[in-house]
Design a protein around this motif. Structure first.
Motif, PDB file in Angstrom:
ATOM      1  N   THR A  33      -5.751  -7.789   5.474  1.00 16.59           N
ATOM      2  CA  THR A  33      -6.142  -6.596   6.217  1.00 16.59           C
ATOM      3  C   THR A  33      -5.025  -6.129   7.140  1.00 16.59           C
ATOM      4  O   THR A  33      -4.741  -4.929   7.231  1.00 16.59           O
ATOM      5  CB  THR A  33      -7.422  -6.873   7.028  1.00 16.59           C
ATOM      6  N   VAL A  34      -4.372  -7.054   7.819  1.00 16.52           N
ATOM      7  CA  VAL A  34      -3.272  -6.691   8.728  1.00 16.52           C
ATOM      8  C   VAL A  34      -2.109  -6.105   7.936  1.00 16.52           C
ATOM      9  O   VAL A  34      -1.491  -5.120   8.374  1.00 16.52           O
ATOM     10  CB  VAL A  34      -2.837  -7.924   9.556  1.00 16.52           C
ATOM     11  N   ILE A  35      -1.802  -6.670   6.778  1.00 19.74           N
ATOM     12  CA  ILE A  35      -0.726  -6.123   5.947  1.00 19.74           C
ATOM     13  C   ILE A  35      -1.048  -4.693   5.523  1.00 19.74           C
ATOM     14  O   ILE A  35      -0.198  -3.798   5.606  1.00 19.74           O
ATOM     15  CB  ILE A  35      -0.468  -7.024   4.724  1.00 19.74           C
ATOM     16  N   ALA A  36      -2.277  -4.460   5.074  1.00 16.23           N
ATOM     17  CA  ALA A  36      -2.673  -3.108   4.669  1.00 16.23           C
ATOM     18  C   ALA A  36      -2.609  -2.142   5.854  1.00 16.23           C
ATOM     19  O   ALA A  36      -2.121  -1.008   5.721  1.00 16.23           O
ATOM     20  CB  ALA A  36      -4.081  -3.133   4.079  1.00 16.23           C
ATOM     21  N   MET A  48       2.948   7.452  -2.846  1.00 21.74           N
ATOM     22  CA  MET A  48       2.578   6.779  -4.096  1.00 21.74           C
ATOM     23  C   MET A  48       2.665   5.250  -3.936  1.00 21.74           C
ATOM     24  O   MET A  48       1.771   4.531  -4.362  1.00 21.74           O
ATOM     25  CB  MET A  48       3.492   7.233  -5.236  1.00 21.74           C
ATOM     26  N   ALA A  49       3.739   4.774  -3.322  1.00 22.37           N
ATOM     27  CA  ALA A  49       3.910   3.331  -3.129  1.00 22.37           C
ATOM     28  C   ALA A  49       2.841   2.780  -2.189  1.00 22.37           C
ATOM     29  O   ALA A  49       2.360   1.658  -2.387  1.00 22.37           O
ATOM     30  CB  ALA A  49       5.299   3.025  -2.593  1.00 22.37           C
ATOM     31  N   THR A  50       2.452   3.562  -1.193  1.00 21.87           N
ATOM     32  CA  THR A  50       1.391   3.138  -0.277  1.00 21.87           C
ATOM     33  C   THR A  50       0.070   2.985  -1.029  1.00 21.87           C
ATOM     34  O   THR A  50      -0.646   2.004  -0.849  1.00 21.87           O
ATOM     35  CB  THR A  50       1.225   4.134   0.883  1.00 21.87           C
ATOM     36  N   GLY A  51      -0.237   3.937  -1.892  1.00 21.32           N
ATOM     37  CA  GLY A  51      -1.468   3.859  -2.686  1.00 21.32           C
ATOM     38  C   GLY A  51      -1.474   2.658  -3.613  1.00 21.32           C
ATOM     39  O   GLY A  51      -2.490   1.958  -3.739  1.00 21.32           O
ATOM     40  N   ILE A  52      -0.341   2.402  -4.249  1.00 22.49           N
ATOM     41  CA  ILE A  52      -0.244   1.254  -5.153  1.00 22.49           C
ATOM     42  C   ILE A  52      -0.367  -0.050  -4.369  1.00 22.49           C
ATOM     43  O   ILE A  52      -1.087  -0.977  -4.772  1.00 22.49           O
ATOM     44  CB  ILE A  52       1.071   1.310  -5.953  1.00 22.49           C
ATOM     45  N   ALA A  53       0.330  -0.133  -3.225  1.00 18.66           N
ATOM     46  CA  ALA A  53       0.272  -1.351  -2.401  1.00 18.66           C
ATOM     47  C   ALA A  53      -1.148  -1.606  -1.897  1.00 18.66           C
ATOM     48  O   ALA A  53      -1.626  -2.748  -1.921  1.00 18.66           O
ATOM     49  CB  ALA A  53       1.241  -1.242  -1.228  1.00 18.66           C
ATOM     50  N   LEU A  54      -1.830  -0.543  -1.470  1.00 15.43           N
ATOM     51  CA  LEU A  54      -3.205  -0.714  -0.993  1.00 15.43           C
ATOM     52  C   LEU A  54      -4.137  -1.108  -2.131  1.00 15.43           C
ATOM     53  O   LEU A  54      -5.065  -1.899  -1.928  1.00 15.43           O
ATOM     54  CB  LEU A  54      -3.699   0.562  -0.315  1.00 15.43           C
ATOM     55  N   GLY A  55      -3.907  -0.590  -3.321  1.00 16.46           N
ATOM     56  CA  GLY A  55      -4.711  -0.999  -4.478  1.00 16.46           C
ATOM     57  C   GLY A  55      -4.531  -2.470  -4.810  1.00 16.46           C
ATOM     58  O   GLY A  55      -5.495  -3.181  -5.093  1.00 16.46           O
ATOM     59  N   ILE A  56      -3.275  -2.931  -4.750  1.00 18.90           N
ATOM     60  CA  ILE A  56      -2.996  -4.351  -5.015  1.00 18.90           C
ATOM     61  C   ILE A  56      -3.623  -5.226  -3.935  1.00 18.90           C
ATOM     62  O   ILE A  56      -4.253  -6.250  -4.230  1.00 18.90           O
ATOM     63  CB  ILE A  56      -1.476  -4.583  -5.111  1.00 18.90           C
ATOM     64  N   LEU A  57      -3.464  -4.816  -2.674  1.00 20.78           N
ATOM     65  CA  LEU A  57      -4.056  -5.596  -1.577  1.00 20.78           C
ATOM     66  C   LEU A  57      -5.581  -5.606  -1.653  1.00 20.78           C
ATOM     67  O   LEU A  57      -6.213  -6.623  -1.353  1.00 20.78           O
ATOM     68  CB  LEU A  57      -3.585  -5.058  -0.226  1.00 20.78           C
ATOM     69  N   ALA A  58      -6.173  -4.484  -2.053  1.00 21.80           N
ATOM     70  CA  ALA A  58      -7.636  -4.431  -2.191  1.00 21.80           C
ATOM     71  C   ALA A  58      -8.108  -5.363  -3.308  1.00 21.80           C
ATOM     72  O   ALA A  58      -9.124  -6.045  -3.161  1.00 21.80           O
ATOM     73  CB  ALA A  58      -8.077  -2.998  -2.475  1.00 21.80           C
ATOM     74  N   THR A  59      -7.355  -5.402  -4.404  1.00 22.64           N
ATOM     75  CA  THR A  59      -7.700  -6.303  -5.499  1.00 22.64           C
ATOM     76  C   THR A  59      -7.598  -7.762  -5.053  1.00 22.64           C
ATOM     77  O   THR A  59      -8.490  -8.571  -5.347  1.00 22.64           O
ATOM     78  CB  THR A  59      -6.778  -6.057  -6.702  1.00 22.64           C
ATOM     79  N   LEU A  60      -6.547  -8.094  -4.325  1.00 23.83           N
ATOM     80  CA  LEU A  60      -6.416  -9.448  -3.789  1.00 23.83           C
ATOM     81  C   LEU A  60      -7.553  -9.774  -2.820  1.00 23.83           C
ATOM     82  O   LEU A  60      -8.076 -10.888  -2.814  1.00 23.83           O
ATOM     83  CB  LEU A  60      -5.068  -9.626  -3.095  1.00 23.83           C
ATOM     84  N   GLN A  61      -7.940  -8.795  -2.010  1.00 20.28           N
ATOM     85  CA  GLN A  61      -9.032  -8.992  -1.059  1.00 20.28           C
ATOM     86  C   GLN A  61     -10.350  -9.269  -1.802  1.00 20.28           C
ATOM     87  O   GLN A  61     -11.129 -10.146  -1.412  1.00 20.28           O
ATOM     88  CB  GLN A  61      -9.172  -7.759  -0.175  1.00 20.28           C
ATOM     89  N   ILE A  62     -10.587  -8.553  -2.898  1.00 16.95           N
ATOM     90  CA  ILE A  62     -11.798  -8.775  -3.691  1.00 16.95           C
ATOM     91  C   ILE A  62     -11.793 -10.183  -4.282  1.00 16.95           C
ATOM     92  O   ILE A  62     -12.815 -10.882  -4.289  1.00 16.95           O
ATOM     93  CB  ILE A  62     -11.923  -7.712  -4.804  1.00 16.95           C
TER      94      ILE A  62
END
Length: 113
Positions: A33-36, A48-62
């Motif tokens: 959460t802090v990284i996001a 675009m990179a922010t969206g991709i990074a947040l998608g990856i972090l959200a997947t890891l969070q799930i």
């Protein structure tokens, strides 16, 4: 069957987490959460990179949440839990995308008059 045997049988069938797994899950969740939050606040990446990074972090969070807190795994004994979890995800996606589809079409057809 005595009460102790029933508790032992329940514990063998349903593997609950211990305190260490909950603490590890909590720490990993906070770190992700802090990284996001930092990625979004710092504007260090392109849109675009922010969206991709947040998608990856959200997947890891799930993955962290479902494995360490909900105890969903690929083990054969947990197959029913996995199928229930995947069905719940499917229903949630149908509701979200169905709502977006209906709202888009309502806006499209109402504006054409």
């Amino acid at each position: 069957m005595t009460e102790n045997q029933a508790v032992i049988s329940h514990e063998k069938h349903y593997q609950h987490g211990n305190v260490v797994s909950y603490i590890v899950g909590f720490v990993l969740s906070v770190i992700l959460t802090v990284i996001a939050f930092y990625i979004v606040i710092s504007h260090s990446l392109s849109l675009m990179a922010t969206g991709i990074a947040l998608g990856i972090l959200a997947t890891l969070q799930i993955i962290v949440q479902s494995s360490l807190f909900l105890h969903v795994s690929l083990m054969p004994s947990k197959r029913v839990d996995l199928i229930s979890f995947l069905f719940s995800v499917f229903v949630a996606l149908v509701i979200v995308f169905g709502t977006l589809f209906v709202m888009h079409n309502v806006g499209h057809f109402m504006m054409s008059r």
